[in-house]
Scaffold this motif. Structure first.
Motif, PDB file in Angstrom:
ATOM      1  N   GLU A   1      42.559  91.712  33.446  1.00 22.04           N
ATOM      2  CA  GLU A   1      42.971  90.849  32.342  1.00 22.04           C
ATOM      3  C   GLU A   1      43.386  91.669  31.124  1.00 22.04           C
ATOM      4  O   GLU A   1      44.394  91.369  30.480  1.00 22.04           O
ATOM      5  CB  GLU A   1      41.825  89.903  31.965  1.00 22.04           C
ATOM      6  CG  GLU A   1      42.218  88.885  30.934  1.00 22.04           C
ATOM      7  CD  GLU A   1      41.119  87.861  30.690  1.00 22.04           C
ATOM      8  OE1 GLU A   1      41.120  87.304  29.587  1.00 22.04           O
ATOM      9  OE2 GLU A   1      40.291  87.624  31.579  1.00 22.04           O
TER      10      GLU A   1
ATOM     11  N   GLN B   1      46.829  93.266  31.862  1.00 19.20           N
ATOM     12  CA  GLN B   1      47.880  92.252  31.809  1.00 19.20           C
ATOM     13  C   GLN B   1      48.156  91.853  30.363  1.00 19.20           C
ATOM     14  O   GLN B   1      49.317  91.713  29.963  1.00 19.20           O
ATOM     15  CB  GLN B   1      47.488  91.024  32.636  1.00 19.20           C
ATOM     16  CG  GLN B   1      47.487  91.260  34.125  1.00 19.20           C
ATOM     17  CD  GLN B   1      48.823  91.699  34.664  1.00 19.20           C
ATOM     18  OE1 GLN B   1      49.025  92.858  34.961  1.00 19.20           O
ATOM     19  NE2 GLN B   1      49.756  90.789  34.792  1.00 19.20           N
ATOM     20  N   ASP B   2      47.103  91.662  29.575  1.00 19.91           N
ATOM     21  CA  ASP B   2      47.279  91.293  28.167  1.00 19.91           C
ATOM     22  C   ASP B   2      48.032  92.377  27.394  1.00 19.91           C
ATOM     23  O   ASP B   2      48.838  92.070  26.519  1.00 19.91           O
ATOM     24  CB  ASP B   2      45.932  91.029  27.494  1.00 19.91           C
ATOM     25  CG  ASP B   2      45.291  89.725  27.947  1.00 19.91           C
ATOM     26  OD1 ASP B   2      46.003  88.895  28.580  1.00 19.91           O
ATOM     27  OD2 ASP B   2      44.092  89.530  27.680  1.00 19.91           O
TER      28      ASP B   2
ATOM     29  N   THR C   1      51.508  91.720  25.508  1.00 19.14           N
ATOM     30  CA  THR C   1      51.651  92.049  24.086  1.00 19.14           C
ATOM     31  C   THR C   1      52.843  92.964  23.844  1.00 19.14           C
ATOM     32  O   THR C   1      53.621  92.750  22.903  1.00 19.14           O
ATOM     33  CB  THR C   1      50.369  92.725  23.562  1.00 19.14           C
ATOM     34  OG1 THR C   1      49.270  91.829  23.749  1.00 19.14           O
ATOM     35  CG2 THR C   1      50.498  93.093  22.094  1.00 19.14           C
TER      36      THR C   1
ATOM     37  N   ALA D   1      41.204  97.436  23.409  1.00 13.79           N
ATOM     38  CA  ALA D   1      40.970  96.184  24.142  1.00 13.79           C
ATOM     39  C   ALA D   1      39.594  96.213  24.815  1.00 13.79           C
ATOM     40  O   ALA D   1      38.890  95.201  24.830  1.00 13.79           O
ATOM     41  CB  ALA D   1      42.073  95.953  25.170  1.00 13.79           C
TER      42      ALA D   1
END
Length: 169
Positions: A37, A40-41, A45, A69
């Motif tokens: 996750e 992917q984020d 972004t 992150a």
């Protein structure tokens, strides 16, 4: 090239760096779903902010994005654990029928299998009787997002509740 909406350049960067970024996130979190996750984020972004980014060295930039992150995820996870530990356990009246206790145990078990945010929102609102707006504030999310997590949790639990009763009886 990405600034000019070049999808092939973006795909090349994605293919080149995804495994490294995932390995870095997984090394710190030991959680496959969270690491995926996060990566992917990061790519979402980058694509969303592509026109305003000024990147001198891409590998360092991506490594920093993963690092921050992971820090944010760990802080939220710590906050979630504190919220879970400080929340009172749902009280079951001693005179409650056996079926009620059994149902509560089954729902609690099923809620443990939900995605993280759905689980937190569901347990706080349905098992610990907190308001949806209070839960949203505690998780630093909008009330609409909390409502979406609750809706998703209820849908999953309803679907799995039928399966659990079928297996039980």
């Amino acid at each position: 090239m990405i600034k000019n909406d070049d999808r092939k350049a973006f795909t090349t960067i994605y293919d080149r760096y995804w495994d490294r970024l995932f390995a870095s996130a997984f090394y710190h979190l030991k959680n496959t779903a969270a690491a995926e996750e996060i990566v992917q984020d990061i790519f979402v972004t980058i694509w969303q902010k592509r026109r305003g980014l000024e990147i001198d060295e891409l590998s360092r930039y991506l490594a920093a994005m993963v690092r921050y992150a992971v820090y944010r995820y760990m802080a939220k996870e710590h906050q979630r654990r504190e919220l879970h530990e400080s929340a009172p356990m749902p009280a079951v009246a001693p005179a409650a029928p056996l079926e009620h206790k059994l149902m509560l145990e089954i729902v609690d078990k099923l809620s443990g299998d939900l995605p993280e945010k759905c689980r937190i929102v569901f347990r706080a609102t349905k098992l610990y009787d907190q308001s949806l707006s209070d839960v949203a504030k505690q998780l630093n999310i909008s009330p609409k997002t909390a409502e979406a997590h609750l809706t998703k949790a209820l849908r999953i639990i309803r679907m799995n509740l039928g399966k659990a009763f079928h297996l039980f009886f």
